[in-house]
Design an enzyme around this catalytic site. Structure first.
Site, short mmCIF file in Angstrom:
data_model
loop_
_atom_site.label_atom_id
_atom_site.label_comp_id
_atom_site.label_asym_id
_atom_site.label_seq_id
_atom_site.Cartn_x
_atom_site.Cartn_y
_atom_site.Cartn_z
NE ARG A 256 -1.81 2.01 3.35
CZ ARG A 256 -1.61 1.94 4.68
NH1 ARG A 256 -2.18 1.00 5.39
NH2 ARG A 256 -0.83 2.82 5.28
CG HIS A 260 -6.20 2.57 6.20
ND1 HIS A 260 -6.39 1.30 5.71
CD2 HIS A 260 -7.36 2.93 6.80
CE1 HIS A 260 -7.63 0.90 6.01
NE2 HIS A 260 -8.22 1.87 6.66
CE1 TYR A 269 1.00 2.66 8.71
CE2 TYR A 269 -0.26 4.26 9.98
CZ TYR A 269 -0.05 3.56 8.81
OH TYR A 269 -0.87 3.76 7.75
C1 LIG Z 1 -14.85 -5.70 10.78
C2 LIG Z 1 -14.07 -4.45 10.68
N1 LIG Z 1 -13.22 -4.10 11.66
C3 LIG Z 1 -12.50 -2.97 11.58
C4 LIG Z 1 -12.64 -2.14 10.51
C5 LIG Z 1 -11.81 -0.87 10.42
N2 LIG Z 1 -10.82 -1.07 9.34
C6 LIG Z 1 -11.03 -0.64 8.09
S1 LIG Z 1 -9.85 -1.14 7.06
C7 LIG Z 1 -8.99 -1.93 8.27
C8 LIG Z 1 -7.75 -2.64 7.95
C9 LIG Z 1 -7.93 -3.62 6.84
O1 LIG Z 1 -6.71 -4.18 6.50
P1 LIG Z 1 -6.56 -5.15 5.28
O2 LIG Z 1 -7.55 -6.26 5.38
O3 LIG Z 1 -5.14 -5.53 5.17
O4 LIG Z 1 -7.01 -4.28 4.01
P2 LIG Z 1 -6.31 -2.93 3.46
O5 LIG Z 1 -6.88 -1.81 4.24
O6 LIG Z 1 -4.86 -3.06 3.64
O7 LIG Z 1 -6.73 -2.85 2.04
C10 LIG Z 1 -9.65 -1.79 9.49
C11 LIG Z 1 -9.17 -2.31 10.75
C12 LIG Z 1 -13.56 -2.52 9.52
N3 LIG Z 1 -13.77 -1.74 8.44
N4 LIG Z 1 -14.25 -3.66 9.61
#
Ligand SMILES: Cc1ncc(C[n+]2csc(CCOP(=O)(O)OP(=O)(O)O)c2C)c(N)n1
Ligand SMILES: [Mg+2]
Lengths: 360, 322
Positions: A256, A260, A269
């Site tokens: 990424r 985020h 971080y």
């Molecule tokens: C069930 C849930 N918990 C927490 C969140 C908050 N949140 C949004 S994205 C994220 C991280 C997701 O990481 P990843 O699966 O690696 O996807 P990326 O963001 O890297 O595309 C979090 C914790 C959420 N959207 N849904």
């Protein structure tokens, strides 16, 4: 009774294009020049859309936006391998995959403007709306792929999710139930190294994410997710298997490159050095070098394309603004039920009249 | 001594104080450590308490479920669920275990976990980031549900929640995180759970409101030609019925304001209690000013969904003019 080894596993990794654009000719898929150019074009469109979206967000025109910058090969390479009837089940960072499947930039921007209009899809589109609850959508791709198995159809479904999502119960259940049902499902995990601030190595002790397939009894493979050819090839094979009722988990190793979302500050971080390191493995630069090497891309064509994309973006921004201007707030009452219940009708009437929900 | 703090700062300060006060308090959740939380509510606490603040892997069922085990083993878990909507992913653990570990073990165990979670609309967030499910949590016997409506309440109620022997869902209104500053006592400040407060005294009509709706109600009152009493429950469950009843007995009229949908919202419970406890004092039907019975729309339509000053004022007028 002796101790014996009853199971062992290994995980394959695939890379076809090296970061400098040189290709492993034994593995090179035979794609038409048109397909190759399309992949390049869509990656560029997605990159510019991200840049524009972030700029619009900074000016207050968009809400929170999750750029897919750096993940274009993982998304476009995989979506390009889908057949027309295959289904896409996205998470919330899948702009590039959606563009590959024909979604408009205007609808993507409208979604980011907080408009449900931007998520309008139906079975004809072979795509579900973006899924924000992390991991939840993987199970929907199981159901869709299962429906294909029940009806003995040829189509498959691809679920997109991230490294963080592989820690959720929903994703574990999805991998397992896809295998149990023989669903026509491919799981495309973009391991972009972070779940917001949490680095991949703190997410799990598993050495690869692909190996999570092993416990579910389905195939798992790792690919260089910044190599559009490898992603295409691996997804293609996974889809072929899935159509036979053998689901596959593909872990695309990527990065990424951006924040985020627009509300995030990666400096909290991670080190800039790490980002610079990954810049060198950028998926678009690599693919461009490959296409130039094959004579498919010239300076002139690149410039032309850039101009086309700017024009497309201008139209898209205008479209999204128009959608915003025309949006009727009372729409929210329209899609809650097939038939609006009487009490909700009263609320709707009150909201238009500006006050009395009791209709008095 | 007191400091001028925002809600998010008051939460952070309280977490630090409670950790210093009680060694069994541990803090964990997604992105709460190194990054200090997506709203920065835990910023700096990892440095201050290196072995007591953890970035958890993604997964809310895991966060709540592991908390039940931490509690059973004598810790005081304080977990952050990044947004209230994602507590649905942990709801099974909350409903099947955290809330009833005490009753299932006939008091042999308790489950003193505090689940902090930002909730509510009004900050133009993404889909699934604006919900208010307090009535759902209140519908789980064994749980306590607490909602601060200001920085000082954030401190006093969070301290009480962490010290409480039972599981607490502590819902922090995102809209108030940074929009409001207030003098917050520096030393021990505990607001007992289950005690409402009268935010504004009046004689004509009682309005019950909490979270970001309390501020909106307080400003809507200026537009109404009536002497309005505003009651802030602070704890949704156990609800301080007496304070609300007394107020309604005095005014004879009542309005409940909340951003959650009307049907089976907590307003329904409050209105039921009022009809049970103050029926013969009522001079008008109770009013509800709430979100609508539709999924919270994405943010472009959010303002049309959330009760605003105009709708609140209209609701109060209806109650007064009937
Ligand atoms: C069930 C849930 N918990 C927490 C969140 C908050 N949140 C949004 S994205 C994220 C991280 C997701 O990481 P990843 O699966 O690696 O996807 P990326 O963001 O890297 O595309 C979090 C914790 C959420 N959207 N849904
Ligand atoms: Mg990730």
């Amino acid at each position: 009774m002796p101790r014996t080894t009853v199971a062992e596993f290994s995980v394959e990794s695939l890379e076809i294009l090296a970061p400098d654009g040189s290709v492993d000719e034994d593995l090179e898929p035979s794609l038409s020049e048109e397909t190759l150019f399309d992949i390049y074009r869509t990656m560029r469109r997605a990159r510019r859309l991200d840049e524009r979206a972030v700029a619009l967000q900074r000016r207050g025109e968009l809400g929170t936006y999750a750029p897919g910058t750096g993940q274009e090969a993982a998304q476009v390479g995989s979506a390009a391998a889908l057949a027309e009837d295959d289904w896409v089940v996205p998470a919330f960072r899948e702009q590039a995959a959606l563009l590959t499947r024909g979604a408009s930039m205007g609808s993507i921007l409208a979604y980011a403007m907080g408009l449900e209009e931007g998520a309008e899809t139906s079975a004809e589109d072979r795509a579900l709306p973006p899924a924000i609850p992390v991991g939840s959508q993987a199970l929907h791709a199981v159901g869709i792929g299962w429906a294909q198995a029940i009806r003995d159809e040829d189509a498959a479904a691809i679920a997109y999710f991230g490294d963080g999502a592989t820690s959720t119960g929903d994703v574990y259940e999805a991998l397992n139930s896809a295998g149990a049902y023989g669903a026509h499902t491919v799981f495309l995990c973009q391991n972009n190294q972070y779940a917001i601030s949490t680095p991949r190595e703190n997410q799990t002790r598993a050495g690869t994410l692909a190996q999570k397939a092993v416990a579910a009894g389905i195939d798992g493979i790792q690919v260089d997710g910044n190599d559009a050819l490898a992603v295409y090839e691996a997804t293609q094979r996974a889809l072929d298997q899935a159509r036979e009722g053998n689901p596959v988990l593909v872990e695309a190793l990527t990065y990424r490159r951006s924040m985020h979302t627009t509300s995030d500050d990666p400096r909290k971080y991670r080190e800039e050095e790490e980002e610079v390191d990954w810049d060198r493995k950028d998926p678009i630069a690599r693919f461009e070098a490959y296409l130039r090497g094959r004579g498919i891309l010239t300076d002139e064509r690149v410039e032309e394309l850039a101009a086309e994309i700017e024009a497309e973006l201008e139209d898209a921004v205008a479209d999204a603004r128009e959608t915003a201007a025309e949006a009727d707030p009372a729409d929210m009452f329209e899609y809650a039920y097939a038939e609006t219940p009487p009490w909700l009708e009263r609320q709707a009437a009150a909201s238009r009249g500006g006050g009395d929900a009791d209709g008095e | 001594m007191a400091s001028d703090l925002r809600l998010v700062e008051a939460v952070k300060a309280t977490l630090g104080e409670e950790m210093a006060r009680d060694e069994s308090v541990v803090l964990y959740g997604e992105d709460v450590g190194v990054a200090g939380g997506v709203f920065r509510a835990t910023d700096g606490l990892l440095d201050e308490f290196p072995n007591r603040v953890y970035d958890s892997p993604l997964g809310e069922s895991g966060i709540v479920g592991a908390g039940v085990g931490l509690a059973a083993a004598g810790m005081r878990p304080v977990a952050e669920i990044q947004f209230q909507s994602f507590l649905y992913q942990g709801f099974a653990q909350l409903q099947q275990h955290a809330s009833r570990l005490r009753s299932r073990s006939r008091g042999g165990f308790s489950c003193p976990i505090t689940i902090r979670t930002p909730y509510g609309g009004g900050i133009h967030a993404l889909e699934h980031h604006s919900e208010s499910f307090e009535s759902g949590f209140a519908h789980v016997p064994g749980l306590k549900v607490v909602i601060p409506s200001s920085p000082a309440e954030g401190k006093g109620l969070l301290a009480a929640s962490i010290r409480d022997p039972d599981p607490v869902v502590f819902m922090e209104p995102t809209r108030l995180y940074r929009s409001l500053r207030e003098s917050v006592p520096d030393d021990d400040h505990v607001i007992p759970l289950g005690e409402a407060t009268v935010a504004e005294e009046g004689a004509d009509v009682t309005v019950v409101a909490w979270g970001s709706m309390l501020q909106r109600t307080l400003s809507a009152v200026d537009d109404v030609d009536a002497d309005v009493e505003v009651v802030n429950p602070r704890t949704i469950y156990p609800l301080d019925t007496d304070t609300i009843t007394e107020s309604v007995k005095k005014t004879g009229r009542c309005v409940v304001v909340h951003e959650a949908p009307e049907t089976a919202g907590f307003g329904a419970e409050i209105v039921s209690r009022i009809t049970e406890t103050a029926f013969y004092h009522l001079e008008a039907p109770p009013e509800r000013v709430t979100g609508y019975d539709v999924p919270v729309p994405m943010f472009a339509r959010e303002d049309a969904y959330l009760p605003d000053e105009k709708r609140i004022a209209a609701g109060i007028r209806r109650a007064v003019e009937t």
